[in-house]
Design an enzyme around this catalytic site. Sequence first.
Site, mmCIF file in Angstrom:
data_model
loop_
_atom_site.group_PDB
_atom_site.id
_atom_site.type_symbol
_atom_site.label_atom_id
_atom_site.label_comp_id
_atom_site.label_asym_id
_atom_site.label_seq_id
_atom_site.Cartn_x
_atom_site.Cartn_y
_atom_site.Cartn_z
ATOM 1 N N ASP A 243 0.863 -1.172 -0.034
ATOM 2 C CA ASP A 243 0.059 0.077 -0.066
ATOM 3 C C ASP A 243 0.876 1.175 0.105
ATOM 4 O OD1 ASP A 243 -1.973 1.831 0.899
ATOM 5 O OD2 ASP A 243 -3.225 0.332 1.035
ATOM 6 N N VAL B 172 1.655 0.894 -6.622
ATOM 7 C CA VAL B 172 1.337 -0.237 -7.648
ATOM 8 C C VAL B 172 1.664 0.208 -9.202
ATOM 9 C CG1 VAL B 172 -0.075 -1.658 -6.200
ATOM 10 C CG2 VAL B 172 -1.125 0.055 -7.734
ATOM 11 N N ASN C 26 0.956 -4.001 -13.864
ATOM 12 C CA ASN C 26 1.984 -4.267 -12.967
ATOM 13 C C ASN C 26 1.578 -5.665 -12.115
ATOM 14 O OD1 ASN C 26 3.863 -2.475 -13.822
ATOM 15 N ND2 ASN C 26 3.156 -1.066 -12.483
ATOM 16 N N TYR D 92 -12.108 7.056 -12.572
ATOM 17 C CA TYR D 92 -12.435 5.743 -11.926
ATOM 18 C C TYR D 92 -13.332 4.758 -12.715
ATOM 19 C CZ TYR D 92 -14.074 2.783 -7.889
ATOM 20 O OH TYR D 92 -14.071 1.831 -6.896
ATOM 21 N N LYS E 155 -11.337 1.405 -14.160
ATOM 22 C CA LYS E 155 -11.691 0.058 -13.813
ATOM 23 C C LYS E 155 -12.281 -0.856 -14.717
ATOM 24 C CE LYS E 155 -11.182 0.158 -8.999
ATOM 25 N NZ LYS E 155 -10.799 -0.859 -8.226
ATOM 26 N N HIS F 224 -13.184 5.189 5.806
ATOM 27 C CA HIS F 224 -12.287 6.636 6.031
ATOM 28 C C HIS F 224 -13.421 7.674 6.467
ATOM 29 C CE1 HIS F 224 -10.348 10.130 5.364
ATOM 30 N NE2 HIS F 224 -9.002 9.543 5.148
ATOM 31 N N ARG G 38 -18.735 9.318 1.693
ATOM 32 C CA ARG G 38 -19.887 8.110 1.406
ATOM 33 C C ARG G 38 -21.041 8.326 2.301
ATOM 34 N NH1 ARG G 38 -16.483 2.977 -0.897
ATOM 35 N NH2 ARG G 38 -14.669 3.904 0.279
HETATM 36 N N1 LIG Z 1 -15.846 0.046 -0.662
HETATM 37 C C1 LIG Z 1 -16.589 -0.161 -1.616
HETATM 38 O O1 LIG Z 1 -17.820 0.046 -1.277
HETATM 39 C C2 LIG Z 1 -16.018 -0.491 -2.895
HETATM 40 C C3 LIG Z 1 -17.100 -0.611 -4.045
HETATM 41 C C4 LIG Z 1 -16.668 -1.116 -5.299
HETATM 42 C C5 LIG Z 1 -15.277 -1.415 -5.385
HETATM 43 N N2 LIG Z 1 -14.479 -1.065 -4.434
HETATM 44 C C6 LIG Z 1 -13.067 -1.493 -4.863
HETATM 45 O O2 LIG Z 1 -12.457 -2.137 -3.862
HETATM 46 C C7 LIG Z 1 -11.032 -1.594 -3.397
HETATM 47 C C8 LIG Z 1 -10.667 -1.412 -2.134
HETATM 48 O O3 LIG Z 1 -11.689 -0.075 -1.696
HETATM 49 P P1 LIG Z 1 -11.898 0.462 -0.248
HETATM 50 O O4 LIG Z 1 -13.053 0.826 -0.115
HETATM 51 O O5 LIG Z 1 -11.097 -0.322 0.865
HETATM 52 O O6 LIG Z 1 -10.922 1.867 -0.536
HETATM 53 P P2 LIG Z 1 -9.839 2.257 0.416
HETATM 54 O O7 LIG Z 1 -9.437 3.810 -0.252
HETATM 55 O O8 LIG Z 1 -9.976 2.320 1.854
HETATM 56 O O9 LIG Z 1 -8.496 1.573 0.009
HETATM 57 C C9 LIG Z 1 -7.827 1.563 -1.108
HETATM 58 C C10 LIG Z 1 -6.253 1.371 -0.577
HETATM 59 O O10 LIG Z 1 -5.354 1.380 -2.028
HETATM 60 C C11 LIG Z 1 -4.318 2.282 -1.739
HETATM 61 N N3 LIG Z 1 -3.858 2.848 -2.748
HETATM 62 C C12 LIG Z 1 -4.400 3.692 -3.889
HETATM 63 N N4 LIG Z 1 -3.711 3.962 -4.528
HETATM 64 C C13 LIG Z 1 -2.449 3.162 -4.447
HETATM 65 C C14 LIG Z 1 -1.432 2.885 -5.394
HETATM 66 N N5 LIG Z 1 -1.130 3.644 -6.458
HETATM 67 N N6 LIG Z 1 -0.628 2.137 -5.058
HETATM 68 C C15 LIG Z 1 -0.579 1.078 -3.735
HETATM 69 N N7 LIG Z 1 -1.605 1.576 -2.947
HETATM 70 C C16 LIG Z 1 -2.750 2.350 -3.534
HETATM 71 C C17 LIG Z 1 -4.627 3.249 -0.485
HETATM 72 O O11 LIG Z 1 -3.964 3.930 0.344
HETATM 73 C C18 LIG Z 1 -5.667 2.369 0.224
HETATM 74 O O12 LIG Z 1 -5.194 1.803 1.599
HETATM 75 C C19 LIG Z 1 -10.710 -0.614 -4.451
HETATM 76 O O13 LIG Z 1 -10.150 -0.999 -5.680
HETATM 77 C C20 LIG Z 1 -12.346 -0.227 -4.878
HETATM 78 O O14 LIG Z 1 -12.326 0.418 -6.312
HETATM 79 C C21 LIG Z 1 -14.943 -0.787 -3.144
#
Ligand SMILES: NC(=O)c1ccc[n+]([C@@H]2O[C@H](COP(=O)([O-])OP(=O)(O)OC[C@H]3O[C@@H](n4cnc5c(N)ncnc54)[C@H](O)[C@@H]3O)[C@@H](O)[C@H]2O)c1
Length: 317
Positions: free
Chosen positions: A31, A57, A97, A143, A147, A179, A184
């Site tokens: 992360d 990443v 990657n 986004y 995706k 967060h 949200r």
């Molecule tokens: N929470 C939801 O409702 C939801 C819904 C649809 C999809 N998702 C997907 O699930 C995944 C996780 O979502 P989340 O809610 O935990 O969000 P989040 O923002 O809490 O977690 C994302 C994590 O990715 C890390 N990150 C971001 N860019 C990065 C990079 N370039 N390199 C390394 N780390 C990086 C952030 O620091 C964070 O810890 C995401 O891919 C999101 O698109 C989540």
Amino acid sequence: MKALVTGGAGFLGSHLCDRLIADGSDVLCVDNLYTGSLDNVRQLLGGTGFNFLNHDVTSPLDAEVERIFNLACPASPIHYQRNPIETTRTCVHGAINMLDLATRQRARILQASTSEVYGDPDIHPQSEDYWGRVNPIGPRSCYDEGKRCAETLFFDYHRQLRLRIKVARIFNTYGPRMHPNDGRVVSNFIVQALRGQPITLFGDGSQTRSFCYVDDLINGLVSLMDTPDDFTGPVNLGNPVEFTIRELATEVIALTGSSSRIECKPLPDDDPRQRKPDIALARRCLDWEPTVQLRDGLAKTIAYFDSLLGQGAEARP
Ligand SMILES: NC(=O)c1ccc[n+]([C@@H]2O[C@H](COP(=O)([O-])OP(=O)(O)OC[C@H]3O[C@@H](n4cnc5c(N)ncnc54)[C@H](O)[C@@H]3O)[C@@H](O)[C@H]2O)c1
């Protein structure tokens, strides 16, 4: 089994790390802490089988792994619109990657995709064969299209290089470690209620949403990763039970015992009336469906935010 979780210090990623460690896996949590926090994995740091790597990443990575869960990406509009170029780069370069790493390691790889690939849908509920209605040039496109492109890459690596892939389309998920400032609806309402501030409803609150509790979602991701090689998805993971936003606000006020009142504001242009997954495929192929009731999930989430706000969570960007 060694697992790599990108985005492992985020909301969903940290719960996934907890689960994989509890199941006896070794976990490499990668992360860059853009929206995540080490606080989310504090309970695992220094423990057996868990390693954290601060890495972006969008740069290549080498590691010995058998399973990759690719979750790295800011997920809330406030966060992914802060630096949209970086969001697309994370979705696309990050996917390349991780797919290259999976190819070198002959690892299975799972993509955390999203219901946003359906855009502003003209069918309800959305099933996986719906191709979506996405604006390619709007403020959410970094986004949504990022995706979508990641899904394309996953399927091209699968077809061209026979990589073993899994694609989950995740719908609205909530729970502890969201967060506090991500804008949200669930976290917003809870934080407003706990602070005794007015709860802001957009429109009249009759628009519906469905909310999946994080434990249910993590069960779905783990089940998907364990499916036979010929099952790739995409598969919807989310809760099909709908609530109006007004019902959610009322429930949060009741559970927090807050004196907050509900305040209505104009509906933003891009606010969908309804968002609901069709989870027939997940039921059939993963034997999965959500089990946690909204009231129970909200109670746990409220307890988390209550303790977080007591520690001065406003400081987190
Ligand atoms: N929470 C939801 O409702 C939801 C819904 C649809 C999809 N998702 C997907 O699930 C995944 C996780 O979502 P989340 O809610 O935990 O969000 P989040 O923002 O809490 O977690 C994302 C994590 O990715 C890390 N990150 C971001 N860019 C990065 C990079 N370039 N390199 C390394 N780390 C990086 C952030 O620091 C964070 O810890 C995401 O891919 C999101 O698109 C989540």
